[in-house]
Motif scaffolding. Structure first.
Motif, PDB file in Angstrom:
ATOM      1  N   GLN A 190      26.215  52.192  52.563  1.00  0.00           N
ATOM      2  CA  GLN A 190      26.097  52.895  53.836  1.00  0.00           C
ATOM      3  C   GLN A 190      24.765  53.634  53.933  1.00  0.00           C
ATOM      4  N   ALA A 191      24.318  54.193  52.808  1.00  0.00           N
ATOM      5  CA  ALA A 191      23.023  54.876  52.797  1.00  0.00           C
ATOM      6  C   ALA A 191      21.899  53.888  53.079  1.00  0.00           C
ATOM      7  N   GLN A 192      21.999  52.688  52.539  1.00  0.00           N
ATOM      8  CA  GLN A 192      20.984  51.667  52.799  1.00  0.00           C
ATOM      9  C   GLN A 192      20.938  51.284  54.271  1.00  0.00           C
ATOM     10  N   GLN A 193      22.080  51.351  54.942  1.00  0.00           N
ATOM     11  CA  GLN A 193      22.118  51.013  56.368  1.00  0.00           C
ATOM     12  C   GLN A 193      21.598  52.137  57.250  1.00  0.00           C
ATOM     13  N   GLY A 194      21.262  53.307  56.642  1.00  0.00           N
ATOM     14  CA  GLY A 194      20.674  54.402  57.395  1.00  0.00           C
ATOM     15  C   GLY A 194      21.627  55.525  57.719  1.00  0.00           C
ATOM     16  N   SER A 195      22.828  55.535  57.137  1.00  0.00           N
ATOM     17  CA  SER A 195      23.778  56.611  57.387  1.00  0.00           C
ATOM     18  C   SER A 195      23.270  57.900  56.745  1.00  0.00           C
ATOM     19  N   VAL A 196      23.024  58.930  57.579  1.00  0.00           N
ATOM     20  CA  VAL A 196      22.503  60.194  57.063  1.00  0.00           C
ATOM     21  C   VAL A 196      23.513  60.853  56.126  1.00  0.00           C
ATOM     22  N   ALA A 197      24.794  60.812  56.491  1.00  0.00           N
ATOM     23  CA  ALA A 197      25.827  61.423  55.651  1.00  0.00           C
ATOM     24  C   ALA A 197      25.875  60.757  54.274  1.00  0.00           C
ATOM     25  N   ALA A 198      25.759  59.439  54.244  1.00  0.00           N
ATOM     26  CA  ALA A 198      25.774  58.721  52.969  1.00  0.00           C
ATOM     27  C   ALA A 198      24.527  59.036  52.154  1.00  0.00           C
ATOM     28  N   ILE A 199      23.372  59.136  52.823  1.00  0.00           N
ATOM     29  CA  ILE A 199      22.132  59.480  52.115  1.00  0.00           C
ATOM     30  C   ILE A 199      22.261  60.841  51.446  1.00  0.00           C
ATOM     31  N   ILE A 200      22.829  61.812  52.164  1.00  0.00           N
ATOM     32  CA  ILE A 200      23.014  63.152  51.608  1.00  0.00           C
ATOM     33  C   ILE A 200      23.954  63.119  50.413  1.00  0.00           C
ATOM     34  N   GLN A 201      25.023  62.333  50.502  1.00  0.00           N
ATOM     35  CA  GLN A 201      25.968  62.254  49.388  1.00  0.00           C
ATOM     36  C   GLN A 201      25.295  61.683  48.134  1.00  0.00           C
ATOM     37  N   VAL A 202      24.470  60.630  48.318  1.00  0.00           N
ATOM     38  CA  VAL A 202      23.761  60.041  47.178  1.00  0.00           C
ATOM     39  C   VAL A 202      22.771  61.052  46.588  1.00  0.00           C
ATOM     40  N   LEU A 203      22.024  61.754  47.465  1.00  0.00           N
ATOM     41  CA  LEU A 203      21.071  62.749  46.979  1.00  0.00           C
ATOM     42  C   LEU A 203      21.761  63.865  46.214  1.00  0.00           C
ATOM     43  N   ASN A 204      22.875  64.371  46.750  1.00  0.00           N
ATOM     44  CA  ASN A 204      23.581  65.464  46.085  1.00  0.00           C
ATOM     45  C   ASN A 204      24.125  65.045  44.725  1.00  0.00           C
ATOM     46  N   GLU A 205      24.599  63.796  44.621  1.00  0.00           N
ATOM     47  CA  GLU A 205      25.111  63.316  43.343  1.00  0.00           C
ATOM     48  C   GLU A 205      24.000  63.238  42.301  1.00  0.00           C
ATOM     49  N   ARG A 206      22.821  62.769  42.711  1.00  0.00           N
ATOM     50  CA  ARG A 206      21.732  62.562  41.755  1.00  0.00           C
ATOM     51  C   ARG A 206      20.928  63.830  41.476  1.00  0.00           C
ATOM     52  N   LEU A 207      21.048  64.839  42.373  1.00  0.00           N
ATOM     53  CA  LEU A 207      20.347  66.102  42.151  1.00  0.00           C
ATOM     54  C   LEU A 207      21.270  67.197  41.621  1.00  0.00           C
ATOM     55  N   ALA A 208      22.514  66.827  41.310  1.00  0.00           N
ATOM     56  CA  ALA A 208      23.486  67.824  40.858  1.00  0.00           C
ATOM     57  C   ALA A 208      23.022  68.535  39.590  1.00  0.00           C
ATOM     58  N   ASP A 209      22.428  67.800  38.658  1.00  0.00           N
ATOM     59  CA  ASP A 209      21.962  68.412  37.406  1.00  0.00           C
ATOM     60  C   ASP A 209      20.833  69.396  37.641  1.00  0.00           C
ATOM     61  N   SER A 210      20.112  69.255  38.744  1.00  0.00           N
ATOM     62  CA  SER A 210      18.999  70.163  39.044  1.00  0.00           C
ATOM     63  C   SER A 210      19.450  71.419  39.767  1.00  0.00           C
ATOM     64  N   GLY A 211      20.733  71.454  40.182  1.00  0.00           N
ATOM     65  CA  GLY A 211      21.237  72.615  40.910  1.00  0.00           C
ATOM     66  C   GLY A 211      20.748  72.674  42.339  1.00  0.00           C
ATOM     67  N   VAL A 212      20.355  71.518  42.891  1.00  0.00           N
ATOM     68  CA  VAL A 212      19.841  71.464  44.257  1.00  0.00           C
ATOM     69  C   VAL A 212      20.868  70.796  45.157  1.00  0.00           C
ATOM     70  N   ARG A 213      21.128  71.420  46.308  1.00  0.00           N
ATOM     71  CA  ARG A 213      22.016  70.848  47.318  1.00  0.00           C
ATOM     72  C   ARG A 213      21.198  70.509  48.554  1.00  0.00           C
ATOM     73  N   THR A 214      21.588  69.437  49.238  1.00  0.00           N
ATOM     74  CA  THR A 214      20.796  68.980  50.376  1.00  0.00           C
ATOM     75  C   THR A 214      21.652  68.849  51.625  1.00  0.00           C
ATOM     76  N   ARG A 215      20.966  68.987  52.745  1.00  0.00           N
ATOM     77  CA  ARG A 215      21.528  68.681  54.067  1.00  0.00           C
ATOM     78  C   ARG A 215      20.431  67.965  54.852  1.00  0.00           C
TER      79      ARG A 215
END
Length: 304
Positions: free
Chosen positions: A11-36
């Protein structure tokens, strides 16, 4: 297998903003960064929040986000503006607040540009997506109360249709490539000499042919690879014939002109296929032969 609707990365590849945010939050979790994020005026406005400034170190965070988005390659998203600040209470209109007072709202912001996929890369990616979607649509669904039973895993019908789809896609691709090639090189053949025989006089035709013949000689002088270049010699004789054609009046002069054009045609016919202008030589062979025939006709008319 997970149904496609639950495949967040797809879904993120298709351009879904919500899916992009979910992927970013999962991969940045170790850094303590949250995204919107909000997609605004063809730009993905990305808000990154953390408890400390160290977690939002600019160089590191920009590189991480760039790599994540590059791996996703979201469709129709090419510009991303990264906005960073210390975490605050939830703001529904955070983008408006940033637009209104960016200096007091943000630690820093930086825009990055994602590379666009080439036509061929996008075509291959779409083809892969279709094959994955087809495979998942035929996969058995998991029932909580029943074990997974896989039967006829390689469905002959789906396999056949898959190969048909692949073949059709390849044909379309080669067709488009052929069209593009025709557009690129078509003008060269449009500029080739006309094959219409002379009907009135060789004087006008000789004048029109004189200039392109000279340019052909200049072009081919540098490409001569042997002791004798048939193309260059044929062009030289054709230039001489063009000059004669402007003055020819008697039957003898027309016959001499016909002989020169025929000689030029014969030399052009000897140009080997390995020559860089072989295709043009084939065209000129026929053209010079028609000029010779027209000159012979003029010689017969002069006798009467």
């Amino acid at each position: 297998m997970v149904d496609r609707i639950n495949d967040i990365f797809w879904q993120a590849q298709q351009g879904s903003v919500a899916a992009i945010i979910q992927v970013l939050n999962e991969r940045l979790a170790d850094s303590g960064v949250r995204t919107r994020a909000v997609f605004d005026n063809s730009v993905l406005q990305l808000l990154c929040e953390a408890n400390t400034e160290e977690q939002l170190e600019r160089t590191i965070l920009v590189e991480k986000i760039h790599q994540i988005l590059k791996s996703i390659a979201p469709r129709n998203i090419h510009r991303v503006n990264i906005n960073c600040r210390i975490v605050r209470e939830q703001q529904l209109l955070w983008l408006e607040e940033i637009y209104r007072d960016s200096e007091n709202q943000l630690l820093w912001s930086e825009e990055i540009v994602l590379e666009k996929l080439s036509f061929l890369q996008q075509f291959i990616k779409d083809l892969q997506d279709r094959r994955i979607e087809s495979a998942r649509s035929h996969s058995p669904k998991v029932s909580p109360s029943h074990p997974i039973v896989i039967t006829n895993r390689n469905n002959p019908k789906s396999s056949v249709w898959g190969w048909i789809l692949l073949a059709a896609s390849i044909c379309i691709l080669f067709g488009m490539m052929g069209t593009a090639l025709y557009v690129l090189v078509g003008d060269r053949f449009k500029n080739a000499p006309s094959l219409v025989p002379l009907t009135k006089s060789l004087e006008t035709q000789g004048t029109n042919q004189l200039q392109p013949e000279k340019s052909s000689v200049d072009t081919n002088q540098s490409s001569t690879t042997g002791n004798q270049d048939y193309f260059v010699n044929a062009v030289r004789i054709a230039n001489e014939a063009s000059g004669i054609g402007q003055k020819a009046k008697t039957s003898t002069q027309w016959l001499e002109l016909a002989a020169n054009w025929q000689r030029a045609s014969d030399l052009m016919g000897k140009v080997p296929p390995s020559h860089s202008r072989y295709q043009e030589a084939q065209i000129r062979t026929k053209l010079y032969r028609q000029y010779s025939q027209a000159a012979q006709k003029k010689a017969e008319e002069s006798k009467s």
